[in-house]
Each structure stands twice: as C-alpha cells, then as structure tokens.
Motif scaffolding. Structure first.
Motif, PDB file in Angstrom:
ATOM      1  N   GLY A 115       1.187  -2.989   7.752  1.00  0.00           N
ATOM      2  CA  GLY A 115       2.342  -2.641   8.330  1.00  0.00           C
ATOM      3  C   GLY A 115       3.577  -2.170   7.651  1.00  0.00           C
ATOM      4  N   ALA A 116       4.629  -2.185   8.294  1.00  0.00           N
ATOM      5  CA  ALA A 116       5.895  -1.747   7.581  1.00  0.00           C
ATOM      6  C   ALA A 116       6.289  -3.056   6.621  1.00  0.00           C
ATOM      7  CB  ALA A 116       6.909  -1.902   8.431  1.00  0.00           C
ATOM      8  N   GLY A 117       6.571  -2.360   5.345  1.00  0.00           N
ATOM      9  CA  GLY A 117       6.693  -3.255   4.287  1.00  0.00           C
ATOM     10  C   GLY A 117       5.611  -3.691   3.494  1.00  0.00           C
ATOM     11  N   ASP A 118       4.344  -3.272   3.802  1.00  0.00           N
ATOM     12  CA  ASP A 118       3.022  -3.458   2.985  1.00  0.00           C
ATOM     13  C   ASP A 118       2.692  -2.337   2.030  1.00  0.00           C
ATOM     14  OD1 ASP A 118       2.851  -5.716   4.582  1.00  0.00           O
ATOM     15  OD2 ASP A 118       1.406  -5.134   5.815  1.00  0.00           O
ATOM     16  N   ALA A 119       2.102  -2.814   1.060  1.00  0.00           N
ATOM     17  CA  ALA A 119       1.495  -1.639   0.328  1.00  0.00           C
ATOM     18  C   ALA A 119       0.093  -2.013  -0.157  1.00  0.00           C
ATOM     19  CB  ALA A 119       2.122  -1.657  -1.166  1.00  0.00           C
ATOM     20  N   PHE A 120      -0.790  -0.855  -0.092  1.00  0.00           N
ATOM     21  CA  PHE A 120      -2.315  -1.172  -0.351  1.00  0.00           C
ATOM     22  C   PHE A 120      -2.202  -0.765  -1.653  1.00  0.00           C
ATOM     23  CE2 PHE A 120      -6.642   0.936  -0.560  1.00  0.00           C
ATOM     24  CZ  PHE A 120      -7.172  -0.345  -0.295  1.00  0.00           C
ATOM     25  N   ILE A 121      -3.027  -1.596  -2.408  1.00  0.00           N
ATOM     26  CA  ILE A 121      -3.563  -1.534  -3.868  1.00  0.00           C
ATOM     27  C   ILE A 121      -4.784  -1.206  -3.942  1.00  0.00           C
ATOM     28  CG2 ILE A 121      -3.300  -2.504  -6.294  1.00  0.00           C
ATOM     29  CD1 ILE A 121      -0.316  -2.183  -4.637  1.00  0.00           C
TER      30      ILE A 121
END
Length: 304
Positions: A121-127
């Motif tokens: 979602g907003a503010g999330d980063a996928f690593i």
C-alpha cells in the motif's frame, strides 16, 4: 555506516590442500543475520527509507527475509515477511526474533511472492529476494573488500539460486577492473535454473525444485543473471545434494562454521580438481545460511 559488516577474508589451509591451490574464503556467513543477503538488502532498505518507505514487505522464508527483518529492526521500520508453507519453524522463529510480522501463504516462494504483492500500500516498499539493481550494488561490496585486501583471485566460486549474488559479484568484479576474473557458478542438480537458462539461451521455469538446497530454489533465474553470463566469463557447474551436504560437514570440521546446503554447493566444487585446473588460486563466497542446523544436515545426508 552500512548495516552489513566487513567480513573476514581468510586463506583456508585444509581446503587449499584439498584443492591443491590456494583457496580464499570470504566469510559472509558471519554477517549479523547469517548471510551475504544483508549487503544488498541493507542497501535497498536504506535507499527505500530515504525515498519515504514506512513499511517493508518481503517474500522469503530464508536468508532474504531474515535480512529484511534485521534491516527493518535496525532502521526502525516495521517489516512483513510472507513465507511459503514449506518454511521451517526455525526460520519463522528467527523472523519473529527480528520483530517481523510473518504471514504464511502458498506452497512455494512464487505463491508467497504473489500474495506479498497484494499487501503493498501507500508508504510500503517491496524488497525482492534477488532481482533488484539495489541488491546487486550492495552485494558488490564484498568484492570491493577483497580488492582492498590486495587479493586478486584467478576465479570466484559461488552458489546460484535466483542469481542476486552472481549479479552482485559480477558488478563488483567490473568496478574493480577485474573483468578477466571468471565466475564458477554452482547449483545443485535439482535446483539448476541458471544452468537450464544458459543451455536454452533464455530464462526457463523449472517444473519443480528437487533439492534440499532450498535457498537455491528459484524456479526461474533473474534475467540479469543470464545477461551476466553473456557479458562476463561465467561457467556453470552442477553438484549433487550429497556433495553439498558433505561440503557443509567439511567446513564445520575445518573452520567451525555451519552453513546451509546452498552454500555447501559452492564449497563442493573444491573437491573437483578438473573444475579448478585452470586457476592458480580461487575465492569462494561462503554465503552462509542462518536456518541451517547440524541435525537437519545429518538427516538429509541419511536420506541422500
């Protein structure tokens, strides 16, 4: 200061005698979370936090997930790790130890990864566990450290799963002017997605992973990993699960360091003189594996 540590580079007397040439070990198993993954993952997490990320999401029940969890805790960013049903209880315990939220979904990494994408979602980063230029740039730092130590290997031996380590090492070799140093890329016979891609001339999806080296269990190698084989001298080798497990036992005996079968795959190549004949010294990336236990290695050996 980076999240990873500067790991020791040692010349192994026992393995040098076995291989009949100097063998250097880059001891990435000594990273705080147990594997080389912290180099690239730590770099990616710091960059993403700088871009405004307030939550990290990962899809890995192994070393990458542990690295994200560790990095998130150190940076003060909450982490959710989606793991497949095959993930061991020990791995889940280690993730909880790093204060990560653990979601179990699917029978394979691919299914866990698909679910992880739905959580963003907003503010999330996928690593990503292996397929991201930020990871490769971070992993390359291990070669920078070897160069700083004044050791230029005739070849680098490493294990390949999804290809993130391969991409990072090739990037490190290039930026240190070592384009002439070949990479000996080792996989177990039941998890050889790079070998299959090199044979086909394009990435292919393996029908299944049939190896105890589950950290090498990417059914399809990263496109950049295959590109590296075209742009840099990379030679593919396959070893059996038994060879990888025996190499784990040998490293424990020689250096009191326990690693997982995925790391043992690279070490197993040292027992094949014909593979090393062209090189007067070799560097082995001892990539680690935090979830390995001696009991599990012995169980696998009994079954192999």
């Amino acid at each position: 200061m980076p999240l990873h540590i500067h790991t020791p580079l040692i010349e192994s007397r026992p393995l040098s005698l076995c291989a009949k040439r100097p063998v250097w070990l880059k001891l990435e198993a000594l990273q705080p979370c147990g594997s080389f993954k912290l180099r690239g993952v730590g770099h990616a997490c710091e960059v993403q936090q700088g871009r405004g990320a307030r939550h990290f999401v990962s899809s890995s029940g192994g070393n990458a997930g542990l690295a994200v969890a560790y990095a998130g805790r150190k940076l003060g960013v909450p982490v959710t790790v989606v793991v497949p049903e095959t993930t061991t209880e020990r791995a889940k315990q280690l993730l909880h130890l790093e204060q990560a939220s653990v979601v179990v979904r699917g029978s394979s990494w691919q299914e866990a990864n698909q679910h992880a994408q739905t959580l963003l979602g907003a503010g999330d980063a996928f690593i990503h566990p292996f397929d991201d230029p930020l990871l490769w740039a971070g992993h390359a730092s291990m070669i920078d450290e070897v160069a700083e130590a004044g050791v230029k290997p005739a070849a680098v031996v490493l294990s390949v799963g999804g290809g993130g380590l391969l991409c990072g090492v090739v990037e490190g070799l290039r930026r240190n002017g070592w384009q002439d140093v070949p990479v000996l890329a080792v996989e177990t016979e039941g998890a050889a997605s790079l070998h299959a891609a090199m044979a086909a001339g394009h990435t292919v999806e393996l029908p299944t992973i049939a190896s105890v080296a589950t950290s090498l269990g990417a059914k399809r190698v990263a496109e950049q990993a295959l590109a590296c084989t075209r742009e840099h001298p990379v030679h593919s080798y396959l070893v059996s699960d038994r060879e990888a497990l025996q190499a784990c036992e040998q490293l424990l005996l020689d250096h009191r360091l326990l690693v997982e079968p995925a790391c043992g795959a690279a070490l197993a190549l040292l027992a094949r003189p014909e593979a090393l004949a062209a090189y007067d010294n070799v560097l082995v990336i001892v990539c680690g594996g935090a979830t390995a236990t001696l009991e599990q290695i012995h169980t696998w050996l009994a079954q192999a």
